[in-house]
Write an enzyme that holds these catalytic residues in place. Structure first.
Site, PDB file in Angstrom:
ATOM      1  N   TRP A 143       0.872  -1.180   0.000  1.00  0.00           N
ATOM      2  CA  TRP A 143       0.000   0.000   0.000  1.00  0.00           C
ATOM      3  C   TRP A 143       0.912   1.234   0.000  1.00  0.00           C
ATOM      4  CZ3 TRP A 143      -2.022   2.599   4.922  1.00  0.00           C
ATOM      5  CH2 TRP A 143      -3.047   3.487   4.644  1.00  0.00           C
ATOM      6  N   ASP A 158      -0.360  -4.962   9.609  1.00  0.00           N
ATOM      7  CA  ASP A 158      -1.377  -3.986   9.236  1.00  0.00           C
ATOM      8  C   ASP A 158      -2.676  -4.750   8.978  1.00  0.00           C
ATOM      9  OD1 ASP A 158      -2.979  -2.024   8.295  1.00  0.00           O
ATOM     10  OD2 ASP A 158      -1.736  -1.449   6.595  1.00  0.00           O
ATOM     11  N   LYS A 184     -13.209  -0.893   7.044  1.00  0.00           N
ATOM     12  CA  LYS A 184     -13.813  -1.803   6.079  1.00  0.00           C
ATOM     13  C   LYS A 184     -14.760  -2.802   6.725  1.00  0.00           C
ATOM     14  CE  LYS A 184     -10.410  -0.239   3.324  1.00  0.00           C
ATOM     15  NZ  LYS A 184      -9.266   0.583   3.637  1.00  0.00           N
TER      16      LYS A 184
HETATM   17  C1  LMR Z   1      -6.849   1.748  -0.271  1.00  0.00           C
HETATM   18  O1  LMR Z   1      -5.782   1.152  -0.358  1.00  0.00           O
HETATM   19  O2  LMR Z   1      -7.450   2.159  -1.257  1.00  0.00           O
HETATM   20  C2  LMR Z   1      -7.448   1.921   1.078  1.00  0.00           C
HETATM   21  O3  LMR Z   1      -6.614   1.448   2.061  1.00  0.00           O
HETATM   22  C3  LMR Z   1      -7.964   3.268   1.333  1.00  0.00           C
HETATM   23  C4  LMR Z   1      -6.979   4.201   1.925  1.00  0.00           C
HETATM   24  O4  LMR Z   1      -7.081   4.522   3.106  1.00  0.00           O
HETATM   25  O5  LMR Z   1      -6.080   4.627   1.210  1.00  0.00           O
END
Ligand code: LMR
Length: 403
Positions: A137, A218, A253
């Site tokens: 991420w 996470d 979520k």
């Molecule tokens: C995402 O990866 O789209 C989500 O985790 C939303 C965010 O908080 O960025």
């Protein structure tokens, strides 16, 4: 005239929120948002869960009866919420919980939990280096960088096979300097949807233990993969091994509390006094010095739901509906792609909210320009943005952009 701001370096805007804006401003009628990780129903809505709505109504009734104390929460958050988090993530059978080695601090969403943990490790302790999966991420980079970490990656997805690059991941772990932090997604890996098997997790954690690395989980998608119990397997395994670790927990979520910013930093340590002091440090030097104390509404509702068996079961049922819809859409997406002769077996195996399509940046941008289909440039698609009315449109567009 020169402004006081003119010496600032340019910031890179967050890709998820940029994409959301672009989507909102796109005037095309037939547009599809497969960007930011927000759940949507078949009708394209993100409603509050009914279990939480009931708690809101109850809250208002209690407030009208003068039974709500509207003053600040403690810096560490709501006690009843903090008590429920380890029961959900670690379970009542948890070794650390039974031994009184768990502390929970309420945070502003899962991102807030990551932020508190990263600050504690890098600024208050002497952790310098963090290893994150390649890919991960994008905000992980941002959070650890701002906390002062040196960030490196470990292999995660094999580009050839679209599977976990397990052997290369293990080899990389063997090379990591002792005392490094290693970040894991316990399930529904963001962005790839590729999760290690339980046997692979056991090997990974054994090695982490041997190498004296510090695990940071996470936990943003508990309940969206295989189930609330299954999705935290590696966290519970680390607990059974008696390891020390951190978990950033999100309720965005799995309880649809995106706007309430409800999360937690869970700290599992092996020395009670040090653990207590760790929490006091986070409270005094990080939280009080920034946002002072967390909001109460989401935590009040979540605590009421999690502490009452009947309400909890109702929540888990609603969560199952979300999980089942994601699985169903994944199946339909895979079917629609394979009907057009496009590779999709890898998507079938992925877990959670995302499908890592394998589309290139060029293809993603073409989908956006030609068809108003929005996904991040790494080819990650939020499956919740698909429904019966747009799935063929998306599959046809992918077919066109794959020629
Ligand atoms: C995402 O990866 O789209 C989500 O985790 C939303 C965010 O908080 O960025």
């Amino acid at each position: 005239m020169v402004s006081f701001l003119s010496t600032l370096q340019e910031a890179t805007p967050d890709p998820f929120f940029v994409l959301n804006d672009l989507y909102s401003k796109d005037p095309k009628k037939e547009k599809v948002n497969l960007g930011i990780g927000i759940y949507r129903t078949e009708e394209g809505k993100t409603p509050l869960m009914s279990v939480f709505l009931d708690e809101l109504v109850a809250f208002i009734e209690r407030a009208r009866a003068g039974e709500i104390n509207a003053g600040y929460l403690g810096i560490e958050g709501l006690a009843s919420f903090r008590a429920e988090v380890p029961r959900l993530v670690l379970s009542d059978e948890s070794r650390a919980l039974k031994e009184g080695r768990v502390q929970v601090i309420q945070s502003l969403g899962g991102t807030g939990g990551m932020f508190l943990g990263a600050k504690l490790l890098a600024q208050e302790l002497s952790f310098k280096q963090v290893f994150v999966s390649d890919p991960t991420w994008s905000n992980h980079m941002n959070i650890f960088d701002r906390a002062g970490f040196q960030i490196s990656t470990y292999p995660y997805r094999d580009i050839e096979t679209n599977e976990l690059a397990f052997d290369r991941m293990l080899s990389a772990i063997k090379e990591m300097p002792r005392g490094s932090v290693i970040l894991f997604h316990p399930s529904c890996h963001n962005p790839t949807g590729i999760d290690p098997t339980e046997a692979q997790w056991a090997e990974i954690l054994d090695l982490v233990h041997k190498q004296e690395l510090f695990p940071f989980f996470d936990c943003a998608y508990q309940g969206l993969g295989e189930g609330v119990e299954e999705d935290v397997f590696p966290i519970r395994a680390a607990d059974s091994m008696g390891l020390e670790f951190l978990v950033a927990v999100s309720f965005s979520k799995n309880l649809s509390l995106y706007q309430q910013r409800l999360g937690a930093l869970m700290v599992v340590g092996n020395e009670k006094d040090a653990l207590h002091n760790g929490v006091e440090v986070v409270k005094a030097r990080v939280i009080r010095a920034s946002y002072s104390n967390p909001p109460a509404l989401g935590a009040t509702g979540a605590a009421a739901i999690m502490s009452d068996e009947k309400k909890k079961q109702a929540w888990l049922l609603e969560l199952k509906e979300i999980r089942d819809r994601l699985k169903e859409v994944r199946g339909k997406f895979v079917g629609a792609l394979s009907k057009r002769g496009l590779a999709s077996e890898h998507i079938a195996k992925q877990k959670g909210m995302f499908s890592y399509t394998g589309l290139s940046k060029t293809q993603v941008l073409e989908l956006r320009d030609k068809y108003s289909i929005y996904m991040t440039t790494d080819g990650r698609a939020n499956l919740a943005g698909l429904n019966n009315s747009n799935i063929d449109y998306v599959a046809d567009a992918i077919f066109d952009c794959s020629k």
